[in-house]
Structure formats: C-alpha cells, structure tokens
Write a protein that holds these residues in place. Sequence first.
Motif, PDB file in Angstrom:
ATOM      1  N   ALA A  94       2.543   0.610  -8.542  1.00  0.00           N
ATOM      2  CA  ALA A  94       1.548   1.649  -8.819  1.00  0.00           C
ATOM      3  C   ALA A  94       0.860   2.114  -7.535  1.00  0.00           C
ATOM      4  CB  ALA A  94       0.499   1.106  -9.791  1.00  0.00           C
ATOM      5  N   ASP A  95       0.528   3.423  -7.479  1.00  0.00           N
ATOM      6  CA  ASP A  95      -0.150   3.973  -6.304  1.00  0.00           C
ATOM      7  C   ASP A  95      -1.452   3.239  -6.008  1.00  0.00           C
ATOM      8  OD1 ASP A  95       1.750   5.837  -5.682  1.00  0.00           O
ATOM      9  OD2 ASP A  95       0.807   7.447  -6.850  1.00  0.00           O
ATOM     10  N   LEU A  96      -2.110   2.794  -7.056  1.00  0.00           N
ATOM     11  CA  LEU A  96      -3.375   2.081  -6.860  1.00  0.00           C
ATOM     12  C   LEU A  96      -3.173   0.822  -6.022  1.00  0.00           C
ATOM     13  CD1 LEU A  96      -6.373   2.004  -7.518  1.00  0.00           C
ATOM     14  CD2 LEU A  96      -5.823   0.898  -9.694  1.00  0.00           C
ATOM     15  N   ALA A  97      -2.007   0.203  -6.146  1.00  0.00           N
ATOM     16  CA  ALA A  97      -1.740  -1.030  -5.400  1.00  0.00           C
ATOM     17  C   ALA A  97      -1.430  -0.754  -3.938  1.00  0.00           C
ATOM     18  CB  ALA A  97      -0.576  -1.788  -6.034  1.00  0.00           C
ATOM     19  N   THR A  98      -0.935   0.452  -3.645  1.00  0.00           N
ATOM     20  CA  THR A  98      -0.594   0.767  -2.258  1.00  0.00           C
ATOM     21  C   THR A  98      -1.642   1.698  -1.645  1.00  0.00           C
ATOM     22  OG1 THR A  98       0.835   2.573  -3.018  1.00  0.00           O
ATOM     23  CG2 THR A  98       1.894   0.469  -2.592  1.00  0.00           C
ATOM     24  N   ALA A  99      -2.744   1.875  -2.336  1.00  0.00           N
ATOM     25  CA  ALA A  99      -3.859   2.693  -1.844  1.00  0.00           C
ATOM     26  C   ALA A  99      -3.373   4.093  -1.465  1.00  0.00           C
ATOM     27  CB  ALA A  99      -4.557   2.011  -0.665  1.00  0.00           C
ATOM     28  N   GLY A 100      -2.369   4.579  -2.182  1.00  0.00           N
ATOM     29  CA  GLY A 100      -1.881   5.933  -1.944  1.00  0.00           C
ATOM     30  C   GLY A 100      -1.041   6.087  -0.687  1.00  0.00           C
ATOM     31  N   LEU A 101      -0.755   4.991   0.020  1.00  0.00           N
ATOM     32  CA  LEU A 101       0.084   5.071   1.232  1.00  0.00           C
ATOM     33  C   LEU A 101       1.535   5.346   0.828  1.00  0.00           C
ATOM     34  CD1 LEU A 101      -1.301   1.906   3.090  1.00  0.00           C
ATOM     35  CD2 LEU A 101      -1.809   4.295   3.638  1.00  0.00           C
ATOM     36  N   ASP A 102       2.352   5.831   1.795  1.00  0.00           N
ATOM     37  CA  ASP A 102       3.776   5.995   1.466  1.00  0.00           C
ATOM     38  C   ASP A 102       4.572   4.766   1.896  1.00  0.00           C
ATOM     39  OD1 ASP A 102       3.538   6.437   4.107  1.00  0.00           O
ATOM     40  OD2 ASP A 102       4.100   8.559   4.049  1.00  0.00           O
ATOM     41  N   THR A 103       3.843   3.695   2.216  1.00  0.00           N
ATOM     42  CA  THR A 103       4.492   2.416   2.537  1.00  0.00           C
ATOM     43  C   THR A 103       4.086   1.381   1.490  1.00  0.00           C
ATOM     44  OG1 THR A 103       2.619   1.869   3.953  1.00  0.00           O
ATOM     45  CG2 THR A 103       4.571   2.790   5.031  1.00  0.00           C
ATOM     46  N   VAL A 104       4.860   0.300   1.435  1.00  0.00           N
ATOM     47  CA  VAL A 104       4.525  -0.806   0.534  1.00  0.00           C
ATOM     48  C   VAL A 104       4.742  -2.110   1.288  1.00  0.00           C
ATOM     49  CG1 VAL A 104       6.861  -0.822  -0.492  1.00  0.00           C
ATOM     50  CG2 VAL A 104       4.952  -1.818  -1.760  1.00  0.00           C
ATOM     51  N   ALA A 105       3.832  -3.060   1.085  1.00  0.00           N
ATOM     52  CA  ALA A 105       3.963  -4.382   1.693  1.00  0.00           C
ATOM     53  C   ALA A 105       4.734  -5.276   0.721  1.00  0.00           C
ATOM     54  CB  ALA A 105       2.584  -4.967   1.988  1.00  0.00           C
ATOM     55  N   VAL A 106       5.782  -5.951   1.200  1.00  0.00           N
ATOM     56  CA  VAL A 106       6.670  -6.730   0.327  1.00  0.00           C
ATOM     57  C   VAL A 106       6.861  -8.130   0.898  1.00  0.00           C
ATOM     58  CG1 VAL A 106       8.911  -6.756  -0.843  1.00  0.00           C
ATOM     59  CG2 VAL A 106       7.973  -4.603  -0.034  1.00  0.00           C
ATOM     60  N   ARG A 107       6.947  -9.104  -0.016  1.00  0.00           N
ATOM     61  CA  ARG A 107       7.212 -10.467   0.437  1.00  0.00           C
ATOM     62  C   ARG A 107       7.922 -11.252  -0.644  1.00  0.00           C
ATOM     63  NH1 ARG A 107       4.979 -15.725   1.498  1.00  0.00           N
ATOM     64  NH2 ARG A 107       3.161 -16.078   0.170  1.00  0.00           N
ATOM     65  N   ILE A 108       8.842 -12.123  -0.236  1.00  0.00           N
ATOM     66  CA  ILE A 108       9.452 -13.104  -1.145  1.00  0.00           C
ATOM     67  C   ILE A 108       8.847 -14.455  -0.800  1.00  0.00           C
ATOM     68  CG2 ILE A 108      11.575 -14.215  -1.948  1.00  0.00           C
ATOM     69  CD1 ILE A 108      13.153 -11.806  -1.096  1.00  0.00           C
TER      70      ILE A 108
END
Length: 330
Positions: A110-124
């Motif tokens: 959801a955009d709310l989780a990425t603060a509207g950025l066009d990037t996403v932080a991901v981790r396993i």
Amino acid sequence: MNLSLTTRILPAGQGAVAAAATCLAQGGLVAFPTETVYGLGADAASPDAIARLYQAKGRPAFNPLIAHVGDLAAARRIAGFDAAALALAESFWPGPLTLVLPKTSDCIVADLATAGLDTVAVRIPAHPLAREILRAFGGPVVAPSANLSGHVSPTTAAHVQSDLEGRIDLIVDGGAVAVGVESTIVGCFEEPMLLRPGGLPREQIERVLGRALRQPPADAESDSGQPLAPGMLASHYAPRTPVRLNAVSVEPGEALLAFGPRTLPGAEAALVAMNLSARSNLTEAAANLFGYLRSLDTTNARAIAVMPVPDEGLGEAINDRLRRAAVGRE
Ligand code: TXA
Ligand code: MG
C-alpha cells in the motif's frame, strides 16, 4: 483508535504461527521476533491495517516501512532488482539487510506503507519464527521495530509488551533476538548507498559489490523533496535519560555503559554499571545494546556515561544508535 485492546502473548510454536497468520489476515497487528529486533507486523496490502500500525506506534506516516517477504520470488513481485541488488540479495538473504528498490508496476504494498515514494524497502528476515509466519500468511508483511516511535528498539517480547501492550493484538514470544540492532539499509540507486548502518557490517557489503558504498549527503532528499532515509532523523532510539558519549570518567550520579576490560576513573561510584562486552566483542555488544539502554534508563541516573566503541564492523551501527540516543529529545 481503541487503545485498550487486549494484547495476547503467545510462546513460539505452531499455535502461535497460525494465530499470527490469522490475525494478520484480519488486519491485526502482530509483534514477532526477527533476527535483528522484534518487528510489529501488518498486512502490507491493507491500508487500514497500516493506518492502525502507524497509530499504535505513534509513528509519523511520512516515515515508510520495510516489507518483509519469505523468498526472492516474492521480493521480485514487489521490487525491481538490478545486478547489484541481485548480488546483495543472493549473498545476504535471508539476513539483516534491507534493500530500497524501485516498486514494480503491480506492487501490492500500500502507498501508505511507502509514504508515497516510488521505492520500497524489502527484506527477507532469517529468524525461523518470522519465516514461518510469513509462509503461513502468504503475502508481504510490513514491520517496523515494535516500539513506540522514537523509543529504543525491542530485543525481547517483554520490551514490546512494555511499549505496546493494549495497542496491538498479539505478541509472539521467541526469546531474545540474536543480532540486537536493526538491519543495514542499502539504497540500490545508480550507485548503492548506505542509508542506515545495521546488523550486516558495511565491509561485507562492499566486498560483494567490489566498491565502496556511497554515504547519503547530510540533508539528503529524494526528487519529491522527502528525506532519502526518512527514519534517520536525528533524535531516534532515545532513552529518557541523557546519554553522554565517549566518557573517559564517570561523574557522581551517572550510570555507566562500559565496553571492554578497562575501568574508568569514578566507575566505582557509578549508580549502576553494565558492560556491553567485557571482552570487546562487537557482536556481543550489539546484542546487548538496546536491552542495556532500557535497563539503565530505569535507574534515575543523571546521565548514562558511555565508553567509546570502535567504529569498525558492527561498531558502525552501534555508534550510530548511540549518537542518536545522545541527541536530546525535544
Ligand atoms: O531490522 C529491521 O530492519 C527491523 C526489523 C523488524 O525488520 N525493522 C526496522 O524498521 O528497523 P523501522 O521501520 O524501524 O525502520 C525502517 C527504516 C526507516 O528508517 C525508514 O525511513 C526506512 O527504513 N525506509 C523504509 N522505506 C524506505 C524507502 N522507500 N526509502 C528510504 N528509506 C526507507
Ligand atoms: Mg524503528
């Protein structure tokens, strides 16, 4: 928001994994251990769950969240990987590394989780319980550290309980975590950039990349004018007691956070003393850091005097968190 939820606390086990997955699927908030610190999980695809998460933590919604996934295929559904990102993922996942990557066009976070950025932080994550919960839930789970915003990150279920009881649905207790500081965050931009030092030492990442990580400029902003690493705002990880760095002696009324075998002048008069690692081991020091800060914060000391910690390996993350702890809270 209803801040008088009943927070269930379950010991690790199959029952807890199933309860966590069900709770996440219903839009609930579940704290669970990762190898770095305890995370507060919510369904990454549910704006409602994420709105509740920001409220429960008291976290500003411009500070985006890390999406946790179970495997590389799931990561590639939400984020685009270039060659450097792939090399890092293959070398260090599962593990204490977060990659900031471009969102895919059909990214379900959801955009709310990425603060509207066009990037996403991901981790396993590497913790077996975290992995089982991700597998049972079946989708990405956003999980900031499971503490009140601005407070010290939790390394035990008891820390989570003391910050968030009554504000979240479930805590899965998997004991104390192994690493003790949050994941290292690397922005996979044109040149890979160290956005946050953390549980994976910089030197190991640079060895795989074959070059040095760039440092974000002090006031780094993205094109949209948002901070590049929004969570890296100065006062963070802060205990309530003032923190005095690079102590060479202990003043009356102070608590001492020691490192190594040396004794400081005045140490015998310290209100309380704890040693991050008497044998100067940085892995042990990282694992002890947040728990000891929480303990020393309950002693009514005038200040916490902290001995210097070498800045190599995990020391870079330890010193980063200590500097943030030392910045006064407004
Ligand atoms: O070890 C960890 O990383 C833990 C465990 C639970 O996985 N999580 C954690 O999350 O430390 P949190 O929310 O406390 O810190 C996430 C950091 C924040 O500083 C946030 O600003 C940054 O990641 N971040 C998230 N998305 C970002 C993005 N798209 N670009 C830049 N920074 C981002
Ligand atoms: Mg945090």
